[in-house]
Design a protein around this motif. Structure first.
Motif, PDB file in Angstrom:
ATOM      1  N   GLY A  99      -2.863   0.265  -3.260  1.00 50.75           N
ATOM      2  CA  GLY A  99      -2.191  -0.774  -3.517  1.00 50.75           C
ATOM      3  C   GLY A  99      -2.936  -1.949  -3.536  1.00 50.75           C
ATOM      4  N   PHE A 100      -2.398  -3.433  -2.869  1.00 56.65           N
ATOM      5  CA  PHE A 100      -3.111  -4.741  -3.677  1.00 56.65           C
ATOM      6  C   PHE A 100      -3.070  -5.243  -2.120  1.00 56.65           C
ATOM      7  CE2 PHE A 100      -1.119  -3.013  -7.020  1.00 56.65           C
ATOM      8  CZ  PHE A 100      -1.814  -3.215  -8.362  1.00 56.65           C
ATOM      9  N   ILE A 101      -4.380  -6.436  -2.459  1.00 56.21           N
ATOM     10  CA  ILE A 101      -4.259  -7.419  -0.771  1.00 56.21           C
ATOM     11  C   ILE A 101      -4.573  -8.617  -1.411  1.00 56.21           C
ATOM     12  CG2 ILE A 101      -6.287  -7.691   0.500  1.00 56.21           C
ATOM     13  CD1 ILE A 101      -7.031  -4.930   0.561  1.00 56.21           C
ATOM     14  N   LYS A 102      -3.946  -8.952  -0.543  1.00 58.65           N
ATOM     15  CA  LYS A 102      -4.054 -11.213  -1.034  1.00 58.65           C
ATOM     16  C   LYS A 102      -4.958 -11.509  -0.226  1.00 58.65           C
ATOM     17  CE  LYS A 102      -1.247 -15.084  -1.635  1.00 58.65           C
ATOM     18  NZ  LYS A 102      -2.275 -16.081  -1.094  1.00 58.65           N
ATOM     19  N   MET A 112     -11.734   1.688   5.100  1.00 67.26           N
ATOM     20  CA  MET A 112     -12.381   2.140   6.107  1.00 67.26           C
ATOM     21  C   MET A 112     -11.536   2.566   7.852  1.00 67.26           C
ATOM     22  SD  MET A 112     -15.586   1.733   5.346  1.00 67.26           S
ATOM     23  CE  MET A 112     -17.106   1.964   6.249  1.00 67.26           C
ATOM     24  N   ASN A 113     -10.118   1.757   7.590  1.00 68.18           N
ATOM     25  CA  ASN A 113      -9.077   1.952   8.112  1.00 68.18           C
ATOM     26  C   ASN A 113      -8.520   2.914   7.684  1.00 68.18           C
ATOM     27  OD1 ASN A 113     -11.117  -0.727  10.049  1.00 68.18           O
ATOM     28  ND2 ASN A 113     -10.643   1.364  10.964  1.00 68.18           N
ATOM     29  N   ASP A 114      -7.287   2.795   8.286  1.00 68.82           N
ATOM     30  CA  ASP A 114      -5.822   3.109   7.673  1.00 68.82           C
ATOM     31  C   ASP A 114      -4.976   1.914   7.639  1.00 68.82           C
ATOM     32  OD1 ASP A 114      -5.683   5.568   7.605  1.00 68.82           O
ATOM     33  OD2 ASP A 114      -4.827   5.918   9.046  1.00 68.82           O
ATOM     34  N   ILE A 115      -4.531   1.429   5.976  1.00 64.91           N
ATOM     35  CA  ILE A 115      -3.800   0.372   6.111  1.00 64.91           C
ATOM     36  C   ILE A 115      -2.087   0.237   5.977  1.00 64.91           C
ATOM     37  CG2 ILE A 115      -5.489  -0.980   5.745  1.00 64.91           C
ATOM     38  CD1 ILE A 115      -4.512  -0.756   2.881  1.00 64.91           C
ATOM     39  N   ARG A 116      -1.435  -0.535   6.344  1.00 61.58           N
ATOM     40  CA  ARG A 116       0.064  -0.746   5.847  1.00 61.58           C
ATOM     41  C   ARG A 116       0.146  -2.076   5.468  1.00 61.58           C
ATOM     42  NH1 ARG A 116       2.109   2.075  11.451  1.00 61.58           N
ATOM     43  NH2 ARG A 116       1.505  -0.336  12.273  1.00 61.58           N
ATOM     44  N   TYR A 145      -6.250  -8.382  -5.004  1.00 59.74           N
ATOM     45  CA  TYR A 145      -7.102  -7.051  -5.435  1.00 59.74           C
ATOM     46  C   TYR A 145      -6.949  -6.181  -5.856  1.00 59.74           C
ATOM     47  CZ  TYR A 145     -10.202 -11.698  -5.107  1.00 59.74           C
ATOM     48  OH  TYR A 145     -11.239 -12.854  -5.428  1.00 59.74           O
ATOM     49  N   PHE A 146      -7.079  -5.127  -6.593  1.00 60.99           N
ATOM     50  CA  PHE A 146      -6.510  -3.597  -5.992  1.00 60.99           C
ATOM     51  C   PHE A 146      -7.667  -3.123  -4.447  1.00 60.99           C
ATOM     52  CE2 PHE A 146      -7.477   1.415  -7.430  1.00 60.99           C
ATOM     53  CZ  PHE A 146      -5.989   1.393  -7.738  1.00 60.99           C
ATOM     54  N   VAL A 147      -7.087  -2.605  -4.798  1.00 61.31           N
ATOM     55  CA  VAL A 147      -7.331  -1.516  -3.460  1.00 61.31           C
ATOM     56  C   VAL A 147      -6.722  -0.069  -3.376  1.00 61.31           C
ATOM     57  CG1 VAL A 147      -6.445  -1.810  -1.547  1.00 61.31           C
ATOM     58  CG2 VAL A 147      -8.265  -1.028  -0.800  1.00 61.31           C
ATOM     59  N   HIS A 148      -8.254   1.057  -3.481  1.00 55.87           N
ATOM     60  CA  HIS A 148      -7.997   2.235  -3.601  1.00 55.87           C
ATOM     61  C   HIS A 148      -7.995   3.335  -1.730  1.00 55.87           C
ATOM     62  CE1 HIS A 148      -8.967   6.231  -4.488  1.00 55.87           C
ATOM     63  NE2 HIS A 148      -7.795   6.520  -5.061  1.00 55.87           N
ATOM     64  N   VAL A 149      -7.775   4.555  -1.778  1.00 56.89           N
ATOM     65  CA  VAL A 149      -7.651   5.147  -0.100  1.00 56.89           C
ATOM     66  C   VAL A 149      -9.441   5.287  -0.398  1.00 56.89           C
ATOM     67  CG1 VAL A 149      -7.350   7.446  -1.153  1.00 56.89           C
ATOM     68  CG2 VAL A 149      -6.821   6.714   0.895  1.00 56.89           C
ATOM     69  N   PHE A 204       1.147  -1.208  -0.102  1.00 57.87           N
ATOM     70  CA  PHE A 204      -0.567  -0.309  -0.170  1.00 57.87           C
ATOM     71  C   PHE A 204       0.469   1.623  -0.025  1.00 57.87           C
ATOM     72  CE2 PHE A 204      -3.096   2.970   1.302  1.00 57.87           C
ATOM     73  CZ  PHE A 204      -3.802   2.848   0.523  1.00 57.87           C
ATOM     74  N   ASN A 205       0.237   2.258  -0.925  1.00 51.84           N
ATOM     75  CA  ASN A 205       1.335   3.222  -0.754  1.00 51.84           C
ATOM     76  C   ASN A 205       0.512   4.327  -0.812  1.00 51.84           C
ATOM     77  OD1 ASN A 205       2.451   5.988  -2.094  1.00 51.84           O
ATOM     78  ND2 ASN A 205       3.631   5.135  -3.909  1.00 51.84           N
ATOM     79  N   ASP A 206       0.582   5.204   0.337  1.00 52.36           N
ATOM     80  CA  ASP A 206      -0.295   6.243   1.567  1.00 52.36           C
ATOM     81  C   ASP A 206       0.178   7.551  -0.032  1.00 52.36           C
ATOM     82  OD1 ASP A 206      -0.608   4.492   3.679  1.00 52.36           O
ATOM     83  OD2 ASP A 206       1.110   5.300   4.333  1.00 52.36           O
TER      84      ASP A 206
END
Length: 63
Positions: free
Chosen positions: A16-19, A35-39, A27-31, A9-11
């Motif tokens: 970023g991407f979730i496995k 629902m929460n900040d992720i790392r 899967y692609f994920v956009h900010v 995930f690039n802040d």
């Protein structure tokens, strides 16, 4: 609800991407879908929604 791990995930760029757990699917994920900040390496739950280039992770929450 799907479960997975944040692979990347690039802040600064807001994406970023979730496995997915129990599969090799990523899967692609956009900010805007968070629902929460992720790392990287965070355990998350998420829903899938059809996007412009395939399925995207949305409603992403920390476990």
């Amino acid at each position: 609800m799907n479960k997975g791990t944040v692979k990347f995930f690039n802040d600064l760029k807001g994406f970023g991407f979730i496995k997915e757990a129990n599969s090799e699917q990523e899967y692609f994920v956009h900010v805007s879908g968070l629902m929460n900040d992720i790392r990287q390496n965070d355990e998350v739950t998420f829903d899938l929604q059809e996007g412009k280039r395939g399925l995207n992770a949305v409603n992403v929450q920390l476990v």
